[in-house]
Design a protein around this motif. Structure first.
Motif, PDB file in Angstrom:
ATOM      1  N   CYS A   1       0.841  -1.202   0.000  1.00  0.00           N
ATOM      2  CA  CYS A   1       0.000   0.000   0.000  1.00  0.00           C
ATOM      3  C   CYS A   1       0.874   1.249   0.000  1.00  0.00           C
ATOM      4  O   CYS A   1       2.028   1.212   0.420  1.00  0.00           O
ATOM      5  N   VAL A   2       0.302   2.358  -0.455  1.00  0.00           N
ATOM      6  CA  VAL A   2       0.988   3.645  -0.510  1.00  0.00           C
ATOM      7  C   VAL A   2       0.120   4.699   0.165  1.00  0.00           C
ATOM      8  O   VAL A   2      -1.097   4.713  -0.018  1.00  0.00           O
ATOM      9  N   ASP A   3       0.749   5.591   0.944  1.00  0.00           N
ATOM     10  CA  ASP A   3       0.066   6.702   1.602  1.00  0.00           C
ATOM     11  C   ASP A   3      -0.977   6.186   2.588  1.00  0.00           C
ATOM     12  O   ASP A   3      -2.183   6.320   2.386  1.00  0.00           O
TER      13      ASP A   3
ATOM     14  N   ASP B   1       6.080  -4.292   2.354  1.00  0.00           N
ATOM     15  CA  ASP B   1       6.172  -3.682   1.020  1.00  0.00           C
ATOM     16  C   ASP B   1       5.213  -2.500   0.836  1.00  0.00           C
ATOM     17  O   ASP B   1       4.412  -2.466  -0.098  1.00  0.00           O
ATOM     18  N   SER B   2       5.293  -1.532   1.715  1.00  0.00           N
ATOM     19  CA  SER B   2       4.417  -0.362   1.657  1.00  0.00           C
ATOM     20  C   SER B   2       5.243   0.902   1.865  1.00  0.00           C
ATOM     21  O   SER B   2       6.336   0.858   2.441  1.00  0.00           O
ATOM     22  N   SER B   3       4.707   2.038   1.411  1.00  0.00           N
ATOM     23  CA  SER B   3       5.459   3.283   1.555  1.00  0.00           C
ATOM     24  C   SER B   3       4.560   4.425   2.011  1.00  0.00           C
ATOM     25  O   SER B   3       3.347   4.372   1.883  1.00  0.00           O
ATOM     26  N   ASP B   4       5.229   5.462   2.528  1.00  0.00           N
ATOM     27  CA  ASP B   4       4.557   6.661   3.020  1.00  0.00           C
ATOM     28  C   ASP B   4       3.517   6.319   4.090  1.00  0.00           C
ATOM     29  O   ASP B   4       2.333   6.613   3.967  1.00  0.00           O
TER      30      ASP B   4
ATOM     31  N   TYR C   1       8.652  -5.294   7.517  1.00  0.00           N
ATOM     32  CA  TYR C   1       9.723  -5.927   6.750  1.00  0.00           C
ATOM     33  C   TYR C   1       9.447  -5.795   5.269  1.00  0.00           C
ATOM     34  O   TYR C   1       8.377  -5.347   4.860  1.00  0.00           O
ATOM     35  N   GLY C   2      10.450  -6.154   4.474  1.00  0.00           N
ATOM     36  CA  GLY C   2      10.334  -5.959   3.040  1.00  0.00           C
ATOM     37  C   GLY C   2      10.641  -4.514   2.699  1.00  0.00           C
ATOM     38  O   GLY C   2      11.389  -3.831   3.398  1.00  0.00           O
ATOM     39  N   ASN C   3      10.061  -4.014   1.656  1.00  0.00           N
ATOM     40  CA  ASN C   3      10.315  -2.657   1.187  1.00  0.00           C
ATOM     41  C   ASN C   3       9.343  -1.667   1.822  1.00  0.00           C
ATOM     42  O   ASN C   3       8.482  -1.106   1.153  1.00  0.00           O
ATOM     43  N   VAL C   4       9.480  -1.460   3.105  1.00  0.00           N
ATOM     44  CA  VAL C   4       8.705  -0.442   3.818  1.00  0.00           C
ATOM     45  C   VAL C   4       9.587   0.797   3.892  1.00  0.00           C
ATOM     46  O   VAL C   4      10.659   0.771   4.506  1.00  0.00           O
ATOM     47  N   VAL C   5       9.160   1.879   3.230  1.00  0.00           N
ATOM     48  CA  VAL C   5       9.967   3.102   3.164  1.00  0.00           C
ATOM     49  C   VAL C   5       9.070   4.325   3.323  1.00  0.00           C
ATOM     50  O   VAL C   5       7.872   4.274   3.122  1.00  0.00           O
ATOM     51  N   GLY C   6       9.707   5.436   3.673  1.00  0.00           N
ATOM     52  CA  GLY C   6       8.998   6.705   3.710  1.00  0.00           C
ATOM     53  C   GLY C   6       7.929   6.771   4.773  1.00  0.00           C
ATOM     54  O   GLY C   6       6.882   7.363   4.559  1.00  0.00           O
TER      55      GLY C   6
ATOM     56  N   LEU D   1      12.745  -5.109  10.257  1.00  0.00           N
ATOM     57  CA  LEU D   1      13.769  -5.933   9.631  1.00  0.00           C
ATOM     58  C   LEU D   1      14.214  -5.299   8.321  1.00  0.00           C
ATOM     59  O   LEU D   1      13.387  -4.998   7.461  1.00  0.00           O
ATOM     60  N   ALA D   2      15.521  -5.098   8.168  1.00  0.00           N
ATOM     61  CA  ALA D   2      16.064  -4.494   6.945  1.00  0.00           C
ATOM     62  C   ALA D   2      15.659  -5.320   5.732  1.00  0.00           C
ATOM     63  O   ALA D   2      15.543  -6.530   5.822  1.00  0.00           O
ATOM     64  N   PRO D   3      15.359  -4.659   4.635  1.00  0.00           N
ATOM     65  CA  PRO D   3      15.622  -3.252   4.320  1.00  0.00           C
ATOM     66  C   PRO D   3      14.511  -2.285   4.734  1.00  0.00           C
ATOM     67  O   PRO D   3      14.553  -1.114   4.368  1.00  0.00           O
TER      68      PRO D   3
END
Length: 132
Positions: A45-47, A70-73, A91-96, A114-116
């Motif tokens: 998900c995003v935002d 695997d979510s961002s913002d 975990y996974g690509n959680v950024v922002g 957990l990285a990344p």
């Protein structure tokens, strides 16, 4: 918004399609989650804003209040988490994303990343609240 969810394995789950972050502008607000192993599950998900929720796992197998993958913002603000193994697990690509103003009471690992994956402590969190 404003749901009472009791005694379920997962309280609220929002997921985009496999390999895509196509669920966006998600608001999860002012929910009461009692007796859920995982209170809120967010995948691809995003935002996303998670605000003003109360999660209290009273019985066995308390896993996490919030599971992120695997979510961002992500904005995690002013939630109360009681009696869980993990408060937030990412975990996974959680950024922002970041968290602020949350209260954790009797939570073994308030924030487990957990990285990344990355979640930023934006302040005013009470990681070891007393008498809650």
């Amino acid at each position: 918004k404003e749901n009472n969810i009791e005694n379920s394995y997962i309280g609220i789950s929002v997921a985009g399609r496999r390999g895509r972050a196509d669920s966006s502008r998600v608001l999860i607000e002012n929910n009461l989650l009692v007796g859920t192993a995982t209170g809120i599950n967010i995948e691809r998900c995003v935002d996303v804003t998670i605000r003003g929720n109360i999660a209290n796992r009273l019985n066995t197998n308390p896993i996490e209040m919030l599971y992120l993958f695997d979510s961002s913002d992500i904005s995690i603000v002013n939630n109360i988490i009681r009696n869980h193994h993990n408060g937030f697990f990412a975990y996974g690509n959680v950024v922002g994303g970041g968290y602020s103003g949350n209260t954790f009471c009797n939570v073994n690992a308030p924030v487990n990343v957990l990285a990344p994956a990355v979640l930023v402590d934006q302040g005013n969190n009470n990681l070891n609240a007393q008498n809650c």
